[in-house]
Design an enzyme around this catalytic site. Structure first.
Site, PDB file in Angstrom:
ATOM      1  N   CYS A 159       1.153  -0.500  -7.402  1.00  0.00           N
ATOM      2  CA  CYS A 159       0.082  -0.538  -8.405  1.00  0.00           C
ATOM      3  C   CYS A 159      -1.248  -0.129  -7.781  1.00  0.00           C
ATOM      4  O   CYS A 159      -2.031   0.602  -8.390  1.00  0.00           O
ATOM      5  CB  CYS A 159      -0.049  -1.938  -8.997  1.00  0.00           C
ATOM      6  SG  CYS A 159       1.446  -2.513  -9.826  1.00  0.00           S
TER       7      CYS A 159
ATOM      8  N   CYS B  72       0.983  -6.036  -5.931  1.00  0.00           N
ATOM      9  CA  CYS B  72       1.917  -4.912  -6.083  1.00  0.00           C
ATOM     10  C   CYS B  72       1.356  -3.679  -5.367  1.00  0.00           C
ATOM     11  O   CYS B  72       0.426  -3.052  -5.862  1.00  0.00           O
ATOM     12  CB  CYS B  72       2.095  -4.643  -7.580  1.00  0.00           C
ATOM     13  SG  CYS B  72       2.860  -3.078  -7.974  1.00  0.00           S
TER      14      CYS B  72
END
Length: 123
Positions: free
Chosen positions: A46, A43
């Site tokens: 993230c 991600c």
């Protein structure tokens, strides 16, 4: 001295156990896409949010618990029936929340220092 106990867990079961082991404590949880062997999450948001969230931890009060939770592989995360979506109503990663309250930051909100600081420092 750390004001905040920090735990790193992987998956819904480990997250639930970590919460159960800290009754009555203020718990902050950061949900991120899981990392591979090189420590890189699938991600990209993230990856960008993690340093902002970690820097914000200096605003956390004494006796709090910070749980860094890897939600699993991308395929598991994308399943609308995964436990994080069904039981915690988490709709996106990264998500930073104050457990048991409606307070949470989702996706790009986790990249904003002022919002992260506010979530960590409000009573």
């Amino acid at each position: 001295m750390a004001a905040c106990e920090e735990l790193s867990v992987s998956g819904f079961e480990e997250f639930s156990r970590a919460v159960e082991q800290h009754p009555g404590k203020t718990i902050f949880a950061y949900f991120s896409g899981s990392k591979d062997a090189e420590g890189k999450s699938w991600c990209p948001d993230c990856v960008r949010a993690e340093p902002v969230v970690r820097a914000g931890l200096k605003h956390v009060g004494e006796g709090c618990v910070f749980i860094y939770c890897q939600v699993g592989e991308r395929s598991y995360w994308k399943d609308p029936n995964n436990d994080f979506r069904k039981k915690l109503k988490i709709t996106a990663v990264p998500t930073l929340l104050k457990y048991g309250t409606p307070q949470k930051l989702v996706e790009s909100e986790c990249l904003q220092d002022n919002l992260v600081e506010m979530l960590f420092s409000e009573d």
